[in-house]
Design an enzyme around this catalytic site. Structure first.
Site, PDB file in Angstrom:
ATOM      1  N   HIS A 218     -28.251  19.775  -3.932  1.00 51.44           N
ATOM      2  CA  HIS A 218     -27.721  21.134  -3.840  1.00 51.44           C
ATOM      3  C   HIS A 218     -27.060  21.393  -2.491  1.00 51.44           C
ATOM      4  O   HIS A 218     -26.810  22.549  -2.136  1.00 51.44           O
ATOM      5  CB  HIS A 218     -28.834  22.158  -4.073  1.00 51.44           C
ATOM      6  N   ASP A 391      -0.182   0.195   2.988  1.00 50.72           N
ATOM      7  CA  ASP A 391      -0.768  -1.137   3.154  1.00 50.72           C
ATOM      8  C   ASP A 391       0.239  -2.210   3.574  1.00 50.72           C
ATOM      9  O   ASP A 391      -0.098  -3.394   3.601  1.00 50.72           O
ATOM     10  CB  ASP A 391      -1.447  -1.587   1.858  1.00 50.72           C
ATOM     11  N   THR A 475      14.918  -1.897   1.553  1.00 49.54           N
ATOM     12  CA  THR A 475      13.777  -2.806   1.476  1.00 49.54           C
ATOM     13  C   THR A 475      13.831  -3.746   2.672  1.00 49.54           C
ATOM     14  O   THR A 475      14.745  -3.661   3.510  1.00 49.54           O
ATOM     15  CB  THR A 475      13.803  -3.641   0.184  1.00 49.54           C
ATOM     16  N   GLY A 533       8.753  -2.634   5.430  1.00 53.40           N
ATOM     17  CA  GLY A 533       8.989  -4.074   5.335  1.00 53.40           C
ATOM     18  C   GLY A 533      10.114  -4.520   6.251  1.00 53.40           C
ATOM     19  O   GLY A 533      10.006  -5.540   6.942  1.00 53.40           O
TER      20      GLY A 533
END
Length: 548
Positions: A218, A391, A475, A533
């Site tokens: 609780h 990541d 990219t 990247g």
């Protein structure tokens, strides 16, 4: 406070309405008593059997309504958030499902529940119904407390009592079984957070480096505030604390064997649920555990990020009761607790197909590039978190670490053999799309018969073919392509590094991504943020140029 709800007042009825409409609740119905009486019950039950009823405050879902069904509860009486249901609601539940065989009320040991269920039981008895009760107080965190709190061990009592009732046993025997089980059950909770009971002014009592051991369901403070630690350490602390409260030997003098219920308290993600069970497997208590239930959320505390452990000594009777199949969706089942089955690994292509060879200059470049990627992991992750899944830095760092581990086994003196080996290492160890794309690139470069620089261009062309991206798509190719073009034309490493930097910086001005994770991000979010990247490639080339 960001939560999916309409109002605190309609929270419970809205939730129960969804349960009854869901694929998990097709065997359930409710009494027509809203908003004050919220009783969920089975549509069909054997009237000759003892009815098993439980309930309590909401906020602990799937307890209690999630355990209504054949083999467990016949009815669940649902109170408001963290508040016991009323006497009338409990009495309505008793009257709705109790026949000549009588009923057993399973009560968590909290003051409101004990009082309201007890009074409802007395009223039902005065009306001629056979009613027995069992109070579950399985918390071992506060040994000096007169009334131990009821925790997830209550679910085991639901299961054991429900099994006895489903076998047609009389009320006295069902109650006896339930009380015997309740007397043997022990639980302990550990959480990284407290919980917020839909309070917009809520503030946590824990710092980012604190956790709590021995807490209830609780939001009340735990018995101990402890330092945040790795999962194995926290699990060992909880398991060892629980083990101290358990009998080491049974009446026959043999070492006791246990069933263990691993309950999630609210917001532990599935990947951490199973991780916690693996952590439990390393504890001393695990050596005496024969049966596992979970991990699963069975008795929660809203958004509490924690778990609880519940143990019960195993007898043949309890083993049969816990293993019996049941209808309720919330019961995760019981299974033998044993080491995972492991099968032999199929024969994979050899990673190191070529004999190692020496080249001090190439080795120095590799080591420096790898250390650069590892050192920039956190910064690249932070960059990636703005437009992706955070990541990118870890992906590059993991590949770099694997290559560093095997420098002594690399064919450093032969570029094509070296590229092919890079491709094999990344194929086996690197994760994410970047890892596999770089593996494709190096593998293709390793098959080339041209110069090493032109081989890299060929590898990049193959990467583009499989990955679908091209220069200008935002990219890592926007840094690789110009750098490799400079090298293939005979340019210096410093010039290639500048070309990579220019390419990475250009991605800041590309407000639309045509490939990669960033292609799922709204264009407005991409402004002035380089592709992670491409940034990784640029930093690596700059590091190479500094020593090359």
């Amino acid at each position: 406070m960001k939560r999916f709800f309409n109002t605190r007042e309609t929270l419970v009825t809205d939730s129960l309405g969804g349960l009854l409409r869901s694929s998990m609740g097709q065997h359930l119905c409710r009494l027509d008593g809203y908003p004050d009486i919220r009783v969920v019950l089975r549509k069909e039950r054997n009237p000759e059997h003892v009815a098993v009823i439980s309930g309590g405050g909401a906020g602990h879902e799937p307890t209690h309504a999630g355990f209504v069904g054949a083999g467990m509860l016949d009815a669940a009486v649902c109170g408001s958030l963290f508040a016991s249901p009323s006497v009338d609601a409990i009495l309505a539940g008793i009257l709705a499902v109790t026949g000549k065989a009588g009923c057993l009320l399973v009560i968590k040991s909290y003051t409101g529940d004990r009082l309201n269920f007890a009074l409802a039981a007395e009223q039902a008895r005065s009306m001629g119904y056979q009613v027995e009760t069992v109070v579950v107080g399985d918390d071992i965190a506060l040994p000096d407390n007169r009334f131990a709190r009821g925790l997830a061990g209550t679910v085991l009592v639901h299961k054991i009592a429900g099994y006895a009732a489903s076998q047609g046993e009389p009320l006295a025997r069902v109650a006896e079984r339930a009380r015997a089980a309740a007397a043997q059950i022990s639980s302990i909770g550990l959480s990284l957070t407290d919980c917020n009971a839909y309070d917009p002014t809520h503030t946590t009592r824990l710092t980012a480096q604190q956790a709590e051991l021995g807490l209830g369901i609780h939001g009340e403070p735990g018995a101990q505030q402890i330092e945040l630690a790795q999962a194995d350490t926290l699990m060992a602390l909880a398991a060892d604390t629980l083990a101290q409260a358990l009998p080491a030997k049974n009446a026959s003098g043999k070492h006791e064997r246990y069933a263990l219920l691993l309950n999630m308290l609210g917001t532990v993600p599935p990947i951490e649920m199973t991780l916690l069970l693996n952590a439990f497997a390393k504890t001393d208590l695990a050596k005496n555990t024969d049966l596992i239930i979970g991990p699963a959320p069975m008795m929660t505390a809203l958004d509490m990020n924690g778990f609880s452990l519940t143990a019960i000594p195993l007898s043949a009777e309890i083993h049969d009761a816990l293993n019996a199949p049941v209808e309720p969706w919330a019961w995760p089942g019981a299974a033998p607790f044993a080491a995972p089955t492991v099968r032999p690994l199929p024969t994979l292509p050899e990673t190191f197909r070529f004999p190692p060879s020496a080249s001090p200059k190439v080795e120095a470049l590799i080591r420096h590039a790898a250390k650069t990627l590892i050192g920039n992991a956190e910064a690249l992750n932070a960059l990636d978190a703005q437009i992706g899944d955070g990541d990118a830095g870890s992906t590059f760092a993991e590949g770099a670490q694997e290559i560093l581990k095997t420098v002594d086994r690399l064919p450093l003196a032969n570029p094509q053999e070296l590229f092919a080996t890079f491709g094999a290492i990344l194929a086996r160890h690197a994760g994410g799309s970047s890892g596999v794309l770089l593996s494709i690139m190096f593998s293709a470069a390793g098959r080339s018969t041209d110069t090493w620089a032109k081989a890299l261009v060929e590898g990049l062309t193959t990467m583009q073919k499989h990955g679908g991206a091209k220069p200008g798509d935002r990219t890592m190719i926007d840094a690789l392509h110009p750098a490799f073009t400079v090298l293939a034309a005979g340019g210096a490493l410093a010039d290639a590094a500048q070309a990579a930097r220019d390419g990475a910086d250009a991605t800041k001005r590309m407000t639309h991504a045509n490939a990669g994770r960033a292609s799922y991000v709204p264009d407005a979010k991409l402004a002035n943020i380089p592709d992670p990247g491409a940034e990784a490639i640029a930093r690596m080339f700059e590091a190479l140029a500094s020593i090359g």
